[in-house]
Design an enzyme around this catalytic site. Structure first.
Site, short mmCIF file in Angstrom:
data_model
loop_
_atom_site.label_atom_id
_atom_site.label_comp_id
_atom_site.label_asym_id
_atom_site.label_seq_id
_atom_site.Cartn_x
_atom_site.Cartn_y
_atom_site.Cartn_z
N LYS A 1 -66.26 45.62 11.26
CA LYS A 1 -65.51 46.07 12.43
C LYS A 1 -64.15 45.38 12.49
O LYS A 1 -63.15 45.98 12.90
CB LYS A 1 -66.31 45.79 13.70
CG LYS A 1 -67.59 46.62 13.83
CD LYS A 1 -68.29 46.32 15.15
CE LYS A 1 -69.54 47.17 15.32
NZ LYS A 1 -70.57 46.84 14.34
N GLU B 1 -64.05 41.83 22.33
CA GLU B 1 -63.24 42.93 22.85
C GLU B 1 -63.24 42.93 24.37
O GLU B 1 -64.16 42.41 25.00
CB GLU B 1 -63.81 44.28 22.39
CG GLU B 1 -63.67 44.56 20.92
CD GLU B 1 -64.25 45.92 20.56
OE1 GLU B 1 -63.98 46.37 19.44
OE2 GLU B 1 -64.97 46.51 21.38
N HIS C 1 -76.78 49.39 24.62
CA HIS C 1 -75.78 49.78 23.63
C HIS C 1 -76.36 50.64 22.52
O HIS C 1 -75.73 50.81 21.48
CB HIS C 1 -75.10 48.55 23.03
CG HIS C 1 -74.49 47.64 24.06
ND1 HIS C 1 -73.40 48.00 24.82
CD2 HIS C 1 -74.86 46.40 24.48
CE1 HIS C 1 -73.10 47.01 25.64
NE2 HIS C 1 -73.98 46.03 25.46
N ARG D 1 -71.68 56.68 7.01
CA ARG D 1 -72.97 57.28 6.66
C ARG D 1 -73.21 58.47 7.57
O ARG D 1 -72.41 58.77 8.46
CB ARG D 1 -74.09 56.25 6.87
CG ARG D 1 -74.09 55.65 8.28
CD ARG D 1 -75.28 54.75 8.53
NE ARG D 1 -75.17 53.97 9.74
CZ ARG D 1 -75.39 54.40 10.98
NH1 ARG D 1 -75.71 55.66 11.18
NH2 ARG D 1 -75.28 53.60 12.02
#
Length: 666
Positions: A116, A200, A235, A291
């Site tokens: 990420k 974040e 999440h 993917r």
């Protein structure tokens, strides 16, 4: 095209790939762990290869063993599915070195987007908007703490590798950050072998919107439209749909442009998903999954394409089957993930045997992707997904009606499921209006987690009638096999010598006991229930369902019985009852009021207290891990830990006493 491929995965995605290969005339090789020796994906493939014991690190994550299976079986390519090694650049590179095609992007693309942190640096350079955050190389607590302070709370701590909510923590205050960093690192390391973190800004009310992209080895890149995956718990996605509802045309176009640009920037080949958060008319890149996604069926349903077939053709060097101009959206599709879990119990996974499994009938409007069959087991070692239920119709309102009906008809007994919870989301007015967001479940918690209603007279009547009809059937069988089939002792009508034809049965509903008095009548049974009398009659049909008429109301329900336990499945709801038996009641296990038990089978990853230690209510005592997710056992009250029964690294069974706890004042 390939003549034989190996499917390096399990469950519904392995079954999905096997079926597509069968349609294309491609032979398949399954791999399996000892827990999956009799699994559906093994039966669907032409050959099968054992990898090792159930833990993924000893089976499905063994790249060398998978490559050896490919070599021994002559497989030309490996389809990794999703999860496990699907985004492992080292494995993709090892495949190339072994002369086996990895059905996915290049190792370089996986490395670029698999992190990420690295993917955000690339997207920032490409001008794709990002969520404000820190994705630097300095992984010290001091650097991450400083970054969180600069960003401003609340923040989201995330694992740089992987996905699915693992290694992710929402932090609302500086005091909570150290524990969040420690837990996220540990969970990320266990799940992905990489404990790198990023921080974040936490957006309060975003939508999760993603774009399906596809590239080929000839330089072409297309998108197959966007999906909305905002309905999430912990999440992890729960319900996905395509196209995204109520998305302005300008935002839809900008999203597609940014997603395709992201794929082109790294020369992407194969199926990929570019994920964004969307809030207040703006979208922000969060990650790219290199993917096929779990939710790809909704894209297939609105585009009319088989994305697995696209993967196979692109991996074989063929150009993309269609250009962007050839692709169009048709209708609306919604996918609901059916899990073996307990929503009211914190979504903890439920382990057990699928004693009864009856999915809705499939057809042009309903699709069920699954990797399990009746009598299969849900294991502690893998994700507890039972199936993906996908519906399609001409518009969103029609698709939503089909989803509600399909969820009502889906029957699972043997493990706890989220079916009623999914039904609550599908029936919610806010969801019908398209008012979706990643905090939907928290916002509507009171509506989605209602208190369990006690069994009413209607449910008790169904249970009693099913018991009576099954006893009548057994009596008829016994009579037919006896030497005197016409004996009055075999007549199943309550006849007793010198006594009236009345019978009483006691039914337990939780802690409540209900007496049902049965009067045998020529037209059926008169049932005296807590709220009055009802006339009932019916039969058990060839499918084992109860077809009944109660006070003139005719209906069909399913009753699953094991011993004295009865599960009534009626219009999407389950009612669990027990025929009360004093002997069985006396043998119930004493749980021990002073102990804390394991809420699920798993592994003890941390013990946070010592015998004799005093704790406050809510203090963490022990951490369990199951299915790569952590669950913290906390103190139920102020008190003292008097004894520990397990240590770090120990495996525990569901319901096992973990420790002895004495509440203050006891």
């Amino acid at each position: 095209m390939f003549s034989k491929i190996l499917i390096a995965n399990r469950g519904e995605i392995a079954c999905r790939v096997a079926r597509t290969c069968r349609r294309l005339g491609i032979a398949t090789v399954a791999v399996y762990s000892d827990a999956d020796a009799d699994a559906l994906h093994v039966d669907l493939c032409d050959e099968a290869w054992r990898l090792g014991p159930p833990p993924a690190r000893e089976s499905y994550l063994l790249g060398d063993a998978i490559l050896e299976a490919a070599r021994r079986t002559g497989a030309q390519a490996i389809h990794p599915g999703y999860g496990f090694l699907s985004e492992n650049a080292a494995f993709a590179r090892a495949c190339a070195e072994a002369g086996v095609v990895f059905i996915g992007p290049t190792p370089e693309a996986i490395e670029a987007m698999g992190s990420k942190s690295e993917s955000k640096r690339l997207m920032e350079k490409a001008g794709v908007p990002l969520v404000p955050g820190y994705h630097g190389a300095d992984q010290s607590d001091a650097a991450l703490t400083a970054a969180a302070g600069d960003i401003g709370y609340p923040v989201l701590v995330k694992a740089s590798a992987g996905g699915g909510g693992k290694g992710m923590r929402e932090v609302r205050a500086p005091a909570d950050l150290p524990a969040a960093l420690e837990g996220a690192r540990r969970e990320a390391g266990n799940a992905f072998g990489d404990d790198t973190l990023l921080v974040e800004k936490f957006l309060d009310a975003p939508r999760h919107v993603e774009l399906q992209v596809f590239g080929d080895t000839h330089g072409a890149v297309v998108h197959l439209f966007e999906r909305d995956c905002s309905i999430q718990r912990r999440h992890q996605k729960v319900i996905e749909e395509a196209p995204a509802p109520d998305l302005p045309a300008a935002a839809r176009a900008a999203l597609a442009e940014a997603g395709v640009a992201a794929a082109r920037a790294i020369g992407y080949v194969g199926a990929g998903t570019v994920e964004f958060l969307y809030q207040d008319g703006r979208f922000y890149f969060i990650e790219m999954n290199t993917r096929l996604q779990v939710e790809h069926p909704v894209t297939e349903m609105i585009s009319g394409q088989d994305l697995v077939e696209w993967q196979l053709r692109v991996a074989a060097g063929e150009p993309l089957p269609l250009t962007q101009a050839d692709l169009a959206v048709s209708g609306h599709a919604i996918e609901a993930r059916v899990y073996a879990e307990d929503p009211a119990g914190g979504f903890l996974p439920s382990i057990g045997t699928l004693r009864h499994l009856r999915p809705p009938a499939e057809g042009p409007h309903v699709r069920v992707d699954t990797g399990v069959r009746p009598k299969d087991s849900v294991s502690m070692h893998y994700d507890p997904m039972i199936a993906k239920l996908v519906v399609w119709d001409a518009d969103r309102a029609s698709a939503l009606r089909r989803l509600r009906a399909a969820l009502e008809s889906y029957q699972v007994v043997g493990v706890a499921t989220n079916l009623a919870f999914l039904g609550g989301i599908a029936a919610h007015p806010a969801f019908a209006r398209g008012e979706v967001g990643t905090r939907f479940i928290e916002t509507h918690e009171a509506d989605l987690f209602p208190e369990t209603a006690p069994a009413g007279d209607g449910v008790l009547a169904l249970a009693a009638l099913d018991v009576l009809l099954r006893r009548r059937r057994e009596a008829a069988r016994a009579a037919a096999g006896s030497g005197d089939p016409h004996s009055p002792w075999h007549v199943p009508n309550g006849w007793r010598l010198n006594d009236e034809n009345v019978q009483r049965m006691v039914i337990r509903d939780g802690d409540s006991l209900h007496t049902v008095t049965v009067h045998y009548r020529p037209e059926g049974y008169r049932l005296d229930l807590p709220g009055g009398s009802r006339l009932a009659r019916g039969e058990i049909d060839a499918n084992g369902d109860l077809v009944c008429d109660i006070d003139g109301f005719r209906r069909r329900v399913t009753v699953v019985r094991q011993g004295l336990d009865l599960v009534i499945l009626d219009r999407g709801r389950q009612h669990r009852l027990t025929l009360d038996d004093p002997a069985a009641r006396a043998s119930e296990r004493d749980q021990g009021a002073g102990g804390l038990v394991a809420p699920m089978p798993g592994k003890v990853t941390r013990v946070l207290v010592e015998p004799g230690q005093t704790v406050d209510k809510g203090d963490p005592l022990m951490v369990l891990e199951a299915m790569k997710m952590e669950h913290t056992i906390t103190a139920p009250a102020e008190g003292c830990v008097s004894a520990l029964h397990f240590a770090t690294g120990d495996q525990v069974e569901d319901g096992a006493p973990l420790l002895d706890f004495e509440a203050k004042g006891d």
